[in-house]
Write an enzyme that holds these catalytic residues in place. Structure first.
Site, short mmCIF file in Angstrom:
data_model
loop_
_atom_site.label_atom_id
_atom_site.label_comp_id
_atom_site.label_asym_id
_atom_site.label_seq_id
_atom_site.Cartn_x
_atom_site.Cartn_y
_atom_site.Cartn_z
N ASN A 160 0.88 -1.18 0.00
CA ASN A 160 0.00 0.00 0.00
C ASN A 160 0.92 1.23 0.00
O ASN A 160 1.46 1.60 1.03
CB ASN A 160 -0.90 -0.03 1.24
CG ASN A 160 -1.88 1.13 1.27
OD1 ASN A 160 -1.83 2.02 0.41
ND2 ASN A 160 -2.76 1.12 2.25
N ARG A 209 -2.75 -2.02 -3.36
CA ARG A 209 -4.01 -1.32 -3.10
C ARG A 209 -4.03 -0.04 -3.93
O ARG A 209 -3.07 0.74 -3.91
CB ARG A 209 -4.10 -0.95 -1.63
CG ARG A 209 -5.34 -0.14 -1.37
CD ARG A 209 -5.22 0.65 -0.10
NE ARG A 209 -6.43 1.44 0.07
CZ ARG A 209 -6.46 2.56 0.75
NH1 ARG A 209 -5.38 3.04 1.31
NH2 ARG A 209 -7.58 3.21 0.88
N HIS A 213 -13.52 2.43 0.36
CA HIS A 213 -13.49 1.33 1.35
C HIS A 213 -14.12 0.05 0.78
O HIS A 213 -14.58 -0.82 1.52
CB HIS A 213 -14.27 1.69 2.64
CG HIS A 213 -13.71 2.84 3.40
ND1 HIS A 213 -14.51 3.77 4.02
CD2 HIS A 213 -12.45 3.22 3.66
CE1 HIS A 213 -13.77 4.68 4.63
NE2 HIS A 213 -12.49 4.36 4.43
N ARG A 244 -12.95 15.12 8.56
CA ARG A 244 -13.73 15.47 7.36
C ARG A 244 -15.18 15.78 7.74
O ARG A 244 -15.74 15.11 8.60
CB ARG A 244 -13.72 14.30 6.36
CG ARG A 244 -12.44 14.23 5.57
CD ARG A 244 -12.41 13.00 4.67
NE ARG A 244 -11.33 12.11 5.06
CZ ARG A 244 -11.21 10.86 4.66
NH1 ARG A 244 -12.08 10.32 3.85
NH2 ARG A 244 -10.18 10.12 5.06
N GLU A 275 -8.28 -5.76 4.78
CA GLU A 275 -8.19 -5.42 3.36
C GLU A 275 -6.97 -6.07 2.72
O GLU A 275 -7.00 -6.48 1.57
CB GLU A 275 -8.14 -3.89 3.20
CG GLU A 275 -9.46 -3.25 3.59
CD GLU A 275 -9.35 -1.80 4.00
OE1 GLU A 275 -9.67 -0.95 3.18
OE2 GLU A 275 -8.95 -1.52 5.16
#
Ligand code: AMP
Length: 402
Positions: free
Chosen positions: A7, A91, A180, A241, A385
């Site tokens: 990643n 990823r 996601h 956020r 993941e």
């Protein structure tokens, strides 16, 4: 069969090495501060002390070389030679409309990922550096890419289009993509296995609540709607956020505060959410602690954050005309019993009956947190993941070439 999962970020690179015979993690680690002085490589192997190496790593090719050196190190490594790595999986945050599933990398795939730089300027260029760095170090090893957006490509038009002039979709591909996806995909499969029910018959709302957060309506194993949009800013309130807001707030704030567009963009992404409302932290652990100590701003941040998750679950129950299971995953979703309790308290109308004792259990395993007989099952499902990336890569290298 060993598969390395990468990643890559702009100044970091995380890795996990899997033995796919039993899906065990042989080693994992990260390189941080790439391109700055004193880069740090942290390397972990279960049962051994963590290794930290500080050196100058100016770009990703050197970072990958250092990782490979560590994996084959006489003392700290887990492999005898580099050729024991049979494939690498990456990823990738944004696959746009081009990628509905994971694919093996070839020149066309690289070109397409480059075309998507505009849609994810902070992420995709960094992922590309990771791909090129692996290519430079392991030229004969197949590489696969797994996209955060791919799982959501099954959404119908009524879910993914914005009610703005169609020309913006046609010309610029402005639409909901969702993120996601690898996590929502992984936890929904895991939940169906746990419940011993066919995924194709389940209506699931999956809540990935971490630093970034999103809810997804999963109908029969396929993403039907999701709360993140063209970018990961839309939807739930997050650590820093804003999530959903009236878009007219953007020009209004620019005028009133004499800010630039970039400054407002940065405010919404980096200085909003839990951090802005609590004034304390973007970390849910600190919010809950402050709330328990009587801090009113922290309590308000917690109220707003959990209220939005509940609203999305309600909306998705309506979107799917029912709901069989709600899943909580990621850093906050897996670990915060108070958050799960608050969200579920307002869902009794759906038939959710939370079991406080089950909810309070801390464990790294998939578990049910509702009472036996609850109309809707609520589960905590630890996400993974990296394992899904390793599995997809493993599957792709075994499939015959098209
Ligand atoms: P993730 O993005 O999935 O890595 O999640 C990271 C976030 O999980 C952190 O920002 C923390 O706020 C949150 N987190 C981790 N442990 C806990 C916990 N025990 N309680 C509440 N939040 C937690």
């Amino acid at each position: 069969m060993n598969i390395l999962v990468i990643n890559a970020g702009s100044s970091s690179l995380k890795y996990q090495l899997y033995d796919m015979d039993d899906e065990s993690v042989l080693a994992s680690g990260r390189v941080e501060r790439i391109g700055m002085d004193s880069s740090i490589l942290t390397h972990e192997v279960e049962g051994r002390p963590e290794v930290r190496e500080v050196s100058e790593i100016l770009e990703h090719t050197t970072a990958v070389r250092k990782v490979l050196d560590m994996l084959t190190h006489r003392k700290f490594g887990v492999l005898k030679a580099i050729d024991e790595i049979q494939a690498v999986g990456h990823r990738i945050v944004h696959g746009g409309e081009s990628f509905h599933e994971s694919v093996l990398i070839d020149e066309n795939v690289k070109l397409e990922i480059k075309r998507l730089f505009d849609l994810a300027p902070l992420h995709n260029p960094a992922h590309m550096m990771g791909i090129l760095a692996v290519e430079a170090n392991l030229p004969d090893v197949p590489q696969a890419v797994v996209f955060d957006t791919a799982f959501h490509q099954t959404m119908p038009k009524s879910s993914y289009l914005y009610a703005i002039p169609m020309v913006l979709y046609k010309k610029h591909k402005i639409r909901r993509y969702g993120f996601h996806g690898t996590s929502h995909d992984y936890v929904s499969k895991k939940a169906a296995q746990f419940l011993n029910k066919p995924l194709s018959e389940l209506k699931i709302v999956s809540c990935h609540i971490g630093n970034g957060a999103s809810c997804t309506a999963i109908l029969g194993g396929k993403s039907f709607d999701t709360s993140m949009g063209m970018t990961p800013l839309e939807g739930l309130m997050m650590g820093t956020r804003s999530g959903d807001l009236d878009p007219a707030i953007v020009p209004y704030t620019i005028n009133k505060e004499d800010l630039t567009l970039n400054e407002v963009n940065s405010m919404l992404n980096k200085h909003s959410g839990l951090m802005a409302i609590s004034g304390i932290s973007s970390d849910m652990r600190e919010i809950v602690q402050a709330m328990e100590e009587g801090n009113e701003s922290a309590a308000l941040a917690f109220d707003m954050y959990t209220y939005r998750i509940r609203k999305y679950i309600g909306a998705y129950a309506a979107a799917m005309n029912g709901i069989d299971a709600i899943l909580f995953t990621a850093g906050v979703g897996e670990n915060s019993a108070p958050l799960r309790k608050r969200v579920c308290e307002g869902l009794t109308f759906l038939g959710v009956e939370l079991d406080d004792e089950r909810n309070a259990v801390r464990s790294g395993e998939t578990r049910l947190i509702t009472k036996d007989g609850s109309m809707v099952d609520v589960l905590v499902v630890p996400t993974n993941e990296e394992l899904l990336i390793a599995r997809d890569t493993f599957r792709l290298i075994q499939e015959p070439a098209q």
